[in-house]
Design a protein around this motif. Structure first.
Motif, PDB file in Angstrom:
ATOM      1  N   TYR A  87     -25.973  32.794   6.035  1.00 17.35           N
ATOM      2  CA  TYR A  87     -25.453  32.303   7.301  1.00 17.35           C
ATOM      3  C   TYR A  87     -23.946  32.071   7.207  1.00 17.35           C
ATOM      4  CZ  TYR A  87     -30.341  31.097   8.342  1.00 17.35           C
ATOM      5  OH  TYR A  87     -31.694  31.128   8.571  1.00 17.35           O
ATOM      6  N   ARG A  91     -16.847  26.010  11.958  1.00 10.44           N
ATOM      7  CA  ARG A  91     -16.784  24.706  12.597  1.00 10.44           C
ATOM      8  C   ARG A  91     -15.555  23.959  12.114  1.00 10.44           C
ATOM      9  NH1 ARG A  91     -19.807  19.718  10.261  1.00 10.44           N
ATOM     10  NH2 ARG A  91     -17.723  18.993  10.777  1.00 10.44           N
ATOM     11  N   ASN A  97     -21.299  16.773  13.791  1.00  5.31           N
ATOM     12  CA  ASN A  97     -21.838  16.735  12.443  1.00  5.31           C
ATOM     13  C   ASN A  97     -22.857  17.807  12.143  1.00  5.31           C
ATOM     14  OD1 ASN A  97     -20.855  14.121  10.978  1.00  5.31           O
ATOM     15  ND2 ASN A  97     -21.122  13.613  13.125  1.00  5.31           N
ATOM     16  N   ASN A  98     -23.192  18.633  13.114  1.00  6.81           N
ATOM     17  CA  ASN A  98     -24.206  19.627  12.829  1.00  6.81           C
ATOM     18  C   ASN A  98     -23.575  20.950  12.441  1.00  6.81           C
ATOM     19  OD1 ASN A  98     -23.380  19.641  15.627  1.00  6.81           O
ATOM     20  ND2 ASN A  98     -24.749  21.377  15.837  1.00  6.81           N
ATOM     21  N   LEU A  99     -24.372  21.777  11.796  1.00  7.29           N
ATOM     22  CA  LEU A  99     -24.003  23.147  11.471  1.00  7.29           C
ATOM     23  C   LEU A  99     -24.835  24.062  12.360  1.00  7.29           C
ATOM     24  CD1 LEU A  99     -24.143  22.817   7.588  1.00  7.29           C
ATOM     25  CD2 LEU A  99     -22.092  22.867   8.999  1.00  7.29           C
ATOM     26  N   PHE A 100     -24.187  24.996  13.065  1.00  6.87           N
ATOM     27  CA  PHE A 100     -24.926  25.952  13.888  1.00  6.87           C
ATOM     28  C   PHE A 100     -25.224  27.177  13.043  1.00  6.87           C
ATOM     29  CE2 PHE A 100     -26.656  27.900  17.474  1.00  6.87           C
ATOM     30  CZ  PHE A 100     -26.226  29.222  17.513  1.00  6.87           C
ATOM     31  N   PHE A 101     -26.508  27.374  12.719  1.00  6.05           N
ATOM     32  CA  PHE A 101     -26.873  28.384  11.738  1.00  6.05           C
ATOM     33  C   PHE A 101     -27.017  29.791  12.285  1.00  6.05           C
ATOM     34  CE2 PHE A 101     -27.577  26.595   7.548  1.00  6.05           C
ATOM     35  CZ  PHE A 101     -27.440  25.250   7.809  1.00  6.05           C
ATOM     36  N   GLY A 102     -27.306  29.987  13.540  1.00  3.55           N
ATOM     37  CA  GLY A 102     -27.533  31.337  14.027  1.00  3.55           C
ATOM     38  C   GLY A 102     -28.700  31.990  13.300  1.00  3.55           C
ATOM     39  N   THR A 103     -28.761  33.319  13.300  1.00  4.26           N
ATOM     40  CA  THR A 103     -29.876  34.041  12.673  1.00  4.26           C
ATOM     41  C   THR A 103     -29.487  34.677  11.345  1.00  4.26           C
ATOM     42  OG1 THR A 103     -29.413  35.944  14.065  1.00  4.26           O
ATOM     43  CG2 THR A 103     -31.161  34.467  14.800  1.00  4.26           C
TER      44      THR A 103
END
Lengths: 111, 114
Positions: A87, A91, A97-103
Motif C-alpha cells: 500500500y 498523508r 490520525n488515520n491511514l487511507f489504505f486503498g486497494t
C-alpha cells in the motif's frame, strides 16, 4: 489526503528487484509518502516513508520523483516472503490520525 | 515485547448479539486505532484514540463504540451485531497522535455475523 493510484498486481522473479510504482499527482507540499505491506491474513507492516528525498532502510528503498507526483518502492532482492499487498499512502505528518489504505498492489514473487 | 495483541482471534456471532474486541499494546504508545478490512479491500478506520482519555470517530463508526480503558488498552464494542459487520478487525498503535508515521498492527480478529 492526496489520492494514490497503484497497479492492482505485479509479479517478480525471486532474487530480482521488485519495483512498485505509485502515482500521487495531487500531493501537496506537507504530505509524506508512506509504504506499508500486508502479508496474507496478517496486520499491515510499515516499510518506509519519505517527503522528497530518496530514502533507504533495511527493508527497501523509496524513490520520489523531483515533482513528487509519483514514487517507486524498491525491494532490492525479492524473496518468496515478500509476496504481499503493498500500500502506498500519502498523508500529512500532522492532522488526521488515520491511514487511507486503498486497494494496493498485490506482489507475487515467483520462484 | 508482544507489540499489539488482540483477542479473540476468531468469533462467530448471531445477528443482534453483542461482543467486545480487546486490544492491548506494550510499547507505551499514546495513540490507538481500530480498523476493519472487508474482503479484497483496504483497511478503513472505525475509531481512534489520540491519547488516553480521548476517542474520535473515523470513516465508518456506525454500529460501534470504543473505550480507551488506560494507556495500554483500547476496546471495540458491537452492541447489536449485523451481518454487514462481518469483517477482519485490526487494532493498531502509534507513538504520538499528530506526528505519527508508523503504526504497529495487531494480528486481527476475524468476525463472522450470521
Amino acid at each position: 489526503d492526496a489520492k494514490t493510484t497503484q497497479p492492482p498486481s505485479m509479479d517478480c522473479a525471486e532474487g530480482r528487484a521488485a519495483n512498485l510504482p505509485c502515482n500521487h499527482s495531487t500531493i501537496s507540499g506537507n504530505e509524506y509518502v508512506y509504504w506499508y505491506r500486508q502479508i496474507h491474513s496478517q496486520g499491515p507492516q510499515y516499510i518506509i516513508h519519505g517527503l522528497k528525498n530518496n530514502e533507504t532502510n533495511e527493508m527497501a528503498s523509496l524513490i520520489i520523483t523531483e515533482d513528487r507526483k509519483s514514487s517507486t518502492l524498491i525491494l532490492p532482492h525479492a524473496t518468496l516472503r515478500d509476496t504481499a499487498v503493498y500500500y502506498c499512502i500519502v498523508r500529512a505528518k500532522t492532522g488526521a490520525n488515520n491511514l487511507f489504505f486503498g486497494t494496493g498492489t498485490r506482489l507475487t514473487v515467483i520462484p | 515485547n508482544a507489540g499489539v495483541t488482540q483477542t479473540p482471534k476468531f468469533q462467530v456471532l448471531k445477528t443482534g448479539q453483542s461482543m467486545t474486541l480487546q486490544c492491548a499494546q506494550d510499547m507505551n504508545h499514546n495513540s490507538m486505532y481500530w480498523y476493519r478490512q472487508d474482503p479484497g479491500m483496504g483497511l478503513r478506520l472505525i475509531y481512534y484514540s489520540a491519547s488516553e482519555g480521548t476517542t474520535d470517530k473515523g470513516e465508518v463508526p456506525n454500529g460501534y463504540n470504543v473505550s480507551r480503558l488506560n494507556k495500554r488498552e483500547f476496546s471495540l464494542r458491537l452492541e447489536s451485531a449485523a451481518p454487514s459487520q462481518t469483517s477482519v478487525y485490526f487494532c493498531a498503535s502509534s507513538e504520538a497522535g499528530t506526528s505519527a508515521y508508523e503504526q504497529y498492527f495487531g494480528p486481527g480478529t476475524r468476525l463472522t455475523v450470521t
